[in-house]
Structure formats: structure tokens, C-alpha cells
Scaffold this active site. Structure first.
Site, PDB file in Angstrom:
ATOM      1  N   ASP A   1       0.868  -1.170   0.000  1.00  0.00           N
ATOM      2  CA  ASP A   1       0.000   0.000   0.000  1.00  0.00           C
ATOM      3  C   ASP A   1       0.910   1.226   0.000  1.00  0.00           C
ATOM      4  OD1 ASP A   1      -2.108   1.722  -0.047  1.00  0.00           O
ATOM      5  OD2 ASP A   1      -3.154   0.880   1.676  1.00  0.00           O
TER       6      ASP A   1
HETATM    7  C1  BGC Z   1      -4.891   3.355   0.031  1.00  0.00           C
HETATM    8  C2  BGC Z   1      -5.111   2.290  -1.009  1.00  0.00           C
HETATM    9  C3  BGC Z   1      -5.049   2.902  -2.393  1.00  0.00           C
HETATM   10  C4  BGC Z   1      -3.698   3.577  -2.562  1.00  0.00           C
HETATM   11  C5  BGC Z   1      -3.503   4.213  -3.935  1.00  0.00           C
HETATM   12  C6  BGC Z   1      -3.630   4.157  -0.238  1.00  0.00           C
HETATM   13  O1  BGC Z   1      -3.500   5.206   0.651  1.00  0.00           O
HETATM   14  O2  BGC Z   1      -4.834   2.763   1.317  1.00  0.00           O
HETATM   15  O3  BGC Z   1      -6.331   1.641  -0.786  1.00  0.00           O
HETATM   16  O4  BGC Z   1      -5.270   1.930  -3.367  1.00  0.00           O
HETATM   17  O5  BGC Z   1      -3.576   4.593  -1.578  1.00  0.00           O
HETATM   18  O6  BGC Z   1      -4.287   5.324  -4.125  1.00  0.00           O
END
Ligand code: BGC
Length: 707
Positions: free
Chosen positions: A264
């Protein structure tokens, strides 16, 4: 052949080229991106500029730049390997579907799959190869803002909805231009954060981890999901991003996941914040050795992996395994052969139609004291803060949706019934002006809700009660002797204990996408018979959280906490509305539950034998309609404590008024087994009661025995 192709590529790559494939950069200044791609330092770009893209105002995406960057990757970077572009296409692209939690209320996996197929085409046409969805976090806490992104509190429903979304995104043939790679996230246990506080600590036993949180990911792997994203939380003191046990041993080895794992956003670097790594270099070492394959946005891999391999703390063979997985997915989705944006055949009309059907089936009728549907000719008033609202109806994580296509509840009602029959006000207070208008009507639609800005990532609430002003408004209007139809547009379950007694009808409309208001209008006027069912228990008040239906049997107060006993002195033990609950304008009668065979042996079940349980459902009301028939099991004794009820099957069927239909459920090894104390998935001899009905409190049951 695929293996030879990828191995051939790997053989030609230098260590730097390989590490470049494991680096995902965010969408930033064009010149900077051109430079990094040209240098071979990028395997992927996340098409978002900030870490919480679902909430932040994003700059309009420059999709045209993608082909140019792709050309640089192919023609100017040392390895010439195309980029994979990822974007958070969570519940729609240009066409916006209901937020996933609302869509789960449809219990309609076929419709979900078709709607996500349509969305995949829209996204692929803009150059998106890969989406970061579905979110498979089983969520028992409505305070957690991200509960809107998942499919609620039940592992089985989450697994089935997740599978439908994956199949929709990835299509029948992953190499086709309109198929996009899905990502099952956030693996694992993210929704279990204490107090529903995003990014917080999660306390999960191995038993609960496997039986509650793993099931949807297991289903995702079986549906051939291309990628998995780690969760930010720790499990047993170890951040998931650095847990070789969770990422490698369980996901890759045990479940057989063959795609790649993306971190993530910033999860590698964040190990320093979590104080398990002294610096970014150690963080990169820990994650690489856990075989977390690609690093999103924080640059830890690209900065440190080369040195770590030189020093021998990360082996090049480990890097090879990680790169292999990334190239495998690029190959599987046809990106190696067709890297440029390919305009797909999009039928916007049909995308819109599917989005409307999804909204129709997501809205849940929770209460109806004989006042809905109302007649078009009746003069009504609409009041409340969502009377004219549009943007929030689309929900959080709407990066490319067009608010211009959304109708407000006021517009939808006036367009249909005419301005003479619909009197409008949006004040949250009972002003003199409202009083003057209300004088002329018997029925008042109170359209209230929460902004999308208090839902989604890092947007958690400590209280989920309706705000005082809204409760007051409802009470005052009821005190005028009006019939109150509450239309509630929330991202999460709201606590209605105080306000509900003053509502004659309750329509839970969520943030159901582009067509929320039109679906509400169609249901209120009886053009559509509601069929949504709650994917998450609605608590009476915040203090009841966590409250979920699949609670284990207890040593005292037998059936509590969600059953007939009591726990709190100052509150009923039952929820406001249980899991799976939702009304229709018609009545379905359940009868003749029957099982073909009363007992089957463990061995036979292992070999694929199943219990076949049937039930008859008759539509005894005057409307034709859809019903979600739900099948729950209750294990009467086992080596571990088991939930009092567990959903193990559901079927959504349409039955004409006066007609009946037989529904059959099959329960076998997968449904009756569970992970035991030795982390083995097994089935134990013993008795089970199988309940079939309208919600998790279903009464009709039959006993089966595993011998
Ligand atoms: C979130 C994810 C997301 C990623 C990309 C993160 O902060 O937890 O769910 O896919 O950002 O935007």
C-alpha cells in the site's frame, strides 16, 4: 511458453533493470516521470498524486501522457519493458456505481459482475491497466471510514461479491484490451483496527484471521486475482508489509497466489514509523525478504535494493522471483505485446443502465408502516440537508465520475411528480417558511445524510448517531402529525435509536452513485419494488459496536450478544436492524424446508459430496418482486467456539405475485469446514442446524449430521 518468455526477459535484464520493475512511482511532474522512466527506474505508475487519493481533490488526469511515457519505457529505457498503469477505479470510472458497501446490499453477484465489466471497459479506454479493487476487508465497525469500500461484515458475502468484481474487471480473457487487472486489498485484517481508527492497531488471533479475514482472499485467489495489496496494520506485533509468514507462506505458498503483491502507498517506508526498521534501507530489506513484490510510491526499493543485494542481505534470486511475478502479470494482461492505450468498444448507455440497476437493488427499505409506495398525485414535501445534494451521492473514491450527470433527490421527484406536487426545502431547521409549506401536505420526505467527506480513507467517526439537528427536525415534523418518510444517504450504517421511532418509513439509500436519487424516487413511487438487504448490522447506538451477527456462542447468557439474551443494562441486546434484513412491498412466505440426505460422512464430503437443502418460497403479496434467500449454518458442537450463525449461501430470485419457487442450497466441505487450532482447514463430525430465510434471524431450519 509464458515461462520461457519471462525467463528470457529476466536473463537479459541487469540487476538495476530488475529493481526498476519493482518500483511504482506516483503521478507527478511530467518531466520527472519521463526522466525516471527513461532511466529504467520504473515498473509501474500509480495514477494518483497523493496518498489519500479518495479524499483529496485530484488534478484532472492527463491520460494522453500515458502513451508518451509508455513509448519512452519501450524505446529508451534499458530493458524496454512496458509500464503497468494503476488507478483506484473503486466503484466506477466515468459511470459511478454505488459504493461497494451499498452494492453488497444488492446481494446480486451477476449484476455486480456485469457492472464492473462495463467499468473495466471505461477505465481501459483511458489507459488504466490495473485497478486497486476490490477491497475485501471484512468490516465490523461502522466508525471506520473505509467500511464503505468493502462488502460489509460477512466473510462469505465479501468473498462472493469480491469474486464477482474480480471477474468483472478481469473479463473472460485477461489478454483482451478491455480486461484490467484487479487487486484484492488490504491483505489482511485492516478493518479490525481498534475503535475503527484508521491505520491503528489490529488485534487478531490466528483463528479469527483465518476463519474471518482470510476467506475472501482465498476466494480471490481462486478467481485468479492478478494482484494483492498489503494492509497497513500489524498482526501479532508484525506489520503485514514485513511479514513473510503472511505474505509468502500463507498467500503465495499455502493459497497458491501466482500474481504479485503491491505495497500500500508508503507501507515500506512506514516500517520506520512503526519502529520495526531503523531506516528506509532496513525497511526495504525486511519487505523484500518477505517477498512483497512491488513498492508503491515511497522509493525505498529503488534507493536500497541494489546495495542490499551487494551486501548479501537480500538475495538476487529473491529479486528474480519478485520480478518474475510482475512480468508474469504484464504478460498475462497482454501489456508486453500491446502496451499502448487501445480504445475499447464502450456502450455508455448500457453502463448507465447497469449503474441504475445496481442503485435500484442497493437501496434498503428498513421500515414501512403502510405508507410506501405513495401515489404520484399526492402532494408531498421534501426537507433535509440532502434535498439538493449531488456530489455526496457519488460517494468517496470517485476520481473520474461526473457530478454533472447526477440528479438531486429534489430534481428526481419534481421531474416525475411535477412541482405542484412536490414542495421543497433544504433547511435542517423548522423555519417559518417550511411550516407554511408543510401545512399543505400529509407526507414529508426527510432526505438526510452524511457527506462523502466523512467517509473513506482516514475519515473515521467516534459517533455514528444522526446529528442532533437532524433528529430534532424529524421529531418536530412528526409532532405536526405528518407521515415521515426518511431517506437516509449515508456511507456507513448510522445509529438510529433516537430518531427511528419518529419515522413511518425508512429507506436506506447510501451513497449509491450516479442514480441514487432516481432509484429513491422509483421506490418511493412504487415504480420499483425494493430488494436491498443489509450487508452490515445496524447498531442502535455507537456503544454497541462491535455488533455483528456471526458472534460465537457464549458461556453464559447463551444467545447474547446479538440474540435473545442481554448484555448492556442500558440498551437492548438486539441491533436496530440485523444483518441480511430488508423489506419489500410484497410478502414472501417460506415453507417445506427439506434435506435430501440427513447424514454424510467426512470422507464423502471431502470427495465432493454435498448436502442438498431445498425450500419453497411463495410471493403472497400483490407486487412481483425480488427476494434474497439466505442460508445460514449453526455448528452445534465443535473443537473450537463457532459462530451461532454463518452465512453459507444466498440466491436472489424474482417471483411474480402469487407464484412460488423452489430454491436449493448445497453445503459441502468448503461450507461446513473451518480452520482449527492447528490452522488446518477441516471438517469435524457432528450436527449442524441449517437455517433458511429472509435475514440472519431466519426461523425455518433442518438438522444435518456429518458422520
Ligand atoms: C490506500 C489504497 C489505495 C492507494 C492508492 C492508499 O493510501 O490505502 O487503498 O489503493 O492509496 O491510491
Amino acid at each position: 511458453m509464458v515461462h520461457d518468455k519471462i525467463s528470457g526477459l529476466l536473463d537479459r535484464m541487469s540487476l538495476e533493470d530488475k529493481i526498476g520493475q519493482l518500483n511504482q512511482i506516483c503521478f507527478k511532474d511530467a518531466e520527472q516521470m519521463r526522466y525516471e522512466v527513461r532511466k529504467g527506474r520504473v515498473g509501474s505508475i500509480v495514477l494518483a498524486g497523493t496518498a489519500t487519493a479518495g479524499n483529496d481533490e485530484q488534478k484532472k488526469m492527463n491520460f494522453d501522457l500515458l502513451n508518451e511515457l509508455q513509448e519512452i519505457a519501450l524505446k529508451e529505457s534499458p530493458a524496454g519493458i512496458p509500464l503497468i498503469f494503476g488507478r483506484d477505479v473503486i466503484h466506477g470510472h466515468h459511470t459511478v456505481l454505488p459504493i461497494p458497501l451499498a452494492l453488497a446490499a444488492s446481494f446480486n453477484t451477476e449484476l455486480t459482475k456485469a457492472a464492473y465489466r462495463a467499468i473495466a471497459k471505461e477505465a481501459a479506454s483511458d489507459g488504466v491497466h490495473w485497478t486497486f479493487a476490490p477491497m475485501l476487508d471484512v468490516s465490523r465497525d461502522p466508525r471506520w471510514g473505509r467500511c464503505i469500500e468493502g462488502f460489509g461484515e460477512d466473510p462469505y458475502l465479501t468473498a462472493k461479491m469480491g469474486e464477482a468484481v474480480i471477474r468483472g474487471f478481469q473479463g473472460e480473457n485477461s489478454r483482451k484490451a478491455d480486461s484490467i487487472a484487479a487487486c484484492a486489498k488490504h491483505y489482511i485484517g485492516y478493518a479490525a483496527v481498534e475503535g475503527g481508527r484508521d491505520y491503528g492497531k489490529a488485534e487478531i488471533s490466528e483463528y479469527t484471521l483465518r476463519n474471518n479475514y482470510l476467506l475472501p482472499f482465498k476466494a480471490a485467489v481462486n478467481a485468479e486475482v492478478a494482484t494483492v495489496m498489503n494492509s497497513f496494520n500489524e498482526v501479532s506485533g508484525q506489520p503485514v508489509a514485513a511479514s513473510r509468514y503472511i505474505l509468502h507462506d500463507v498467500l503465495k505458498d499455502e493459497l497458491g497466489f501466482d500474481g504479485f503483491i503491491i505495497s500500500d502507498w508508503g507501507a515500506v517506508a512506514q516500517l520506520v514509523n512503526q519502529r520495526v526498521a531503523k531506516d528506509r534501507k532496513e525497511a526495504a530489506m525486511l519487505c523484500a525478504n518477505a517477498e512483497l513484490d512491488m513498492d508503491m510510491a515511497d522509493g525505498c526499493y529503488i534507493e536500497n535494493l541494489y546495495k542490499l543485494v551487494e551486501e548479501g542481505t537480500v538475495l538476487e534470486t529473491t529479486i528474480d522471483k519478485m520480478v518474475y511475478r510482475v512480468l508474469y502479470i504484464k504478460e498475462k494482461f497482454g501489456i508486453l505485446d500491446n502496451p499502448y492505450i487501445c480504445k475499447c468498444d464502450i456502450d455508455y448507455e448500457s453502463s448507465l443502465k447497469l449503474s441504475k440497476e445496481c442503485a435500484d437493488e442497493s437501496v434498503v427499505l428498513l421500515k414501512n408502516n403502510d405508507i410506501l409506495p405513495i401515489d404520484k398525485s399526492e402532494k408531498i414535501a421534501i426537507v433535509g440537508n440532502f434535498t439538493h445534494e449531488k456530489r455526496s451521492l457519488l460517494g468517496s473514491w470517485t476520481l473520474d465520475g461526473d457530478v454533472g450527470m447526477v440528479k438531486s433527490i429534489a430534481e428526481a421527484f419534481v421531474d416525475y411528480a411535477g412541482s405542484n406536487n412536490v414542495v421543497l426545502s433544504q433547511s435542517e431547521y423548522l423555519t417559518d417558511e417550511i411550516l407554511f409549506h408543510l401545512h399543505k401536505v400529509d407526507t414529508v420526505v426527510i432526505a438526510i445524510g452524511e457527506s462523502h467527506r466523512v467517509t473513506g480513507e482516514n475519515n473515521c467517526l467516534s459517533k455514528i448517531e444522526l446529528p442532533e439537528a437532524q433528529v430534532e427536525l424529524i421529531k418536530q415534523i412528526k409532532a405536526l402529525g405528518k407521515k415521515v418518510v426518511a431517506v437516509l444517504c449515508f456511507g456507513r450504517p448510522a445509529a438510529l435509536e433516537e430518531a427511528e421511532p419518529y419515522m413511518d418509513a425508512v429507506l436506506y439509500a447510501w451513497h449509491s452513485g450516479t442514480f441514487t436519487a432516481l432509484s429513491v424516487k422509483d421506490i418511493v413511487y412504487g415504480l420499483i419494488n425494493p430488494s436491498g438487504k443489509l450487508p452490515m448490522t445496524m447498531p442502535r447506538n455507537t456503544g454497541q459496536i462491535p455488533i455483528y451477527y456471526n458472534y460465537p456462542a457464549m458461556p453464559r447468557n447463551g444467545m447474547s450478544y446479538y440474540g435473545t439474551g442481554s448484555n448492556y443494562l442500558d440498551c437492548m441486546s438486539t441491533p436496530m436492524y440485523p444483518f441480511g434484513y430488508g423489506l419489500s412491498y410484497t410478502e414472501f412466505e417460506y415453507s417445506d424446508i427439506n434435506c435430501e440426505k440427513d447424514d454424510i460422512s467426512v470422507d464423502e464430503l471431502r470427495r465432493g459430496e454435498k448436502f442438498r437443502i431445498s425450500i419453497m418460497i411463495k410471493n403472497i403479496g400483490k407486487y412481483s418482486g425480488k427476494e434474497t434467500v439466505q442460508c445460514y449454518i449453526s455448528d452445534l458442537y465443535a473443537s473450537m467456539t463457532r459462530p451461532l450463525r454463518e452465512l453459507k449461501g444466498f440466491k436472489k430470485i424474482f417471483i411474480e405475485s402469487g407464484k412460488k419457487e423452489k430454491v436449493i442450497f448445497e453445503l459441502g466441505f468448503e461450507e461446513l469446514g473451518f480452520y482449527n487450532a492447528n490452522t488446518e482447514f477441516n471438517i469435524e463430525p457432528g450436527e449442524f442446524d441449517v437455517y433458511i430465510g429472509k435475514d440472519c434471524t431466519a426461523k425455518s431450519s433442518v438438522r444435518i449430521t456429518v458422520v
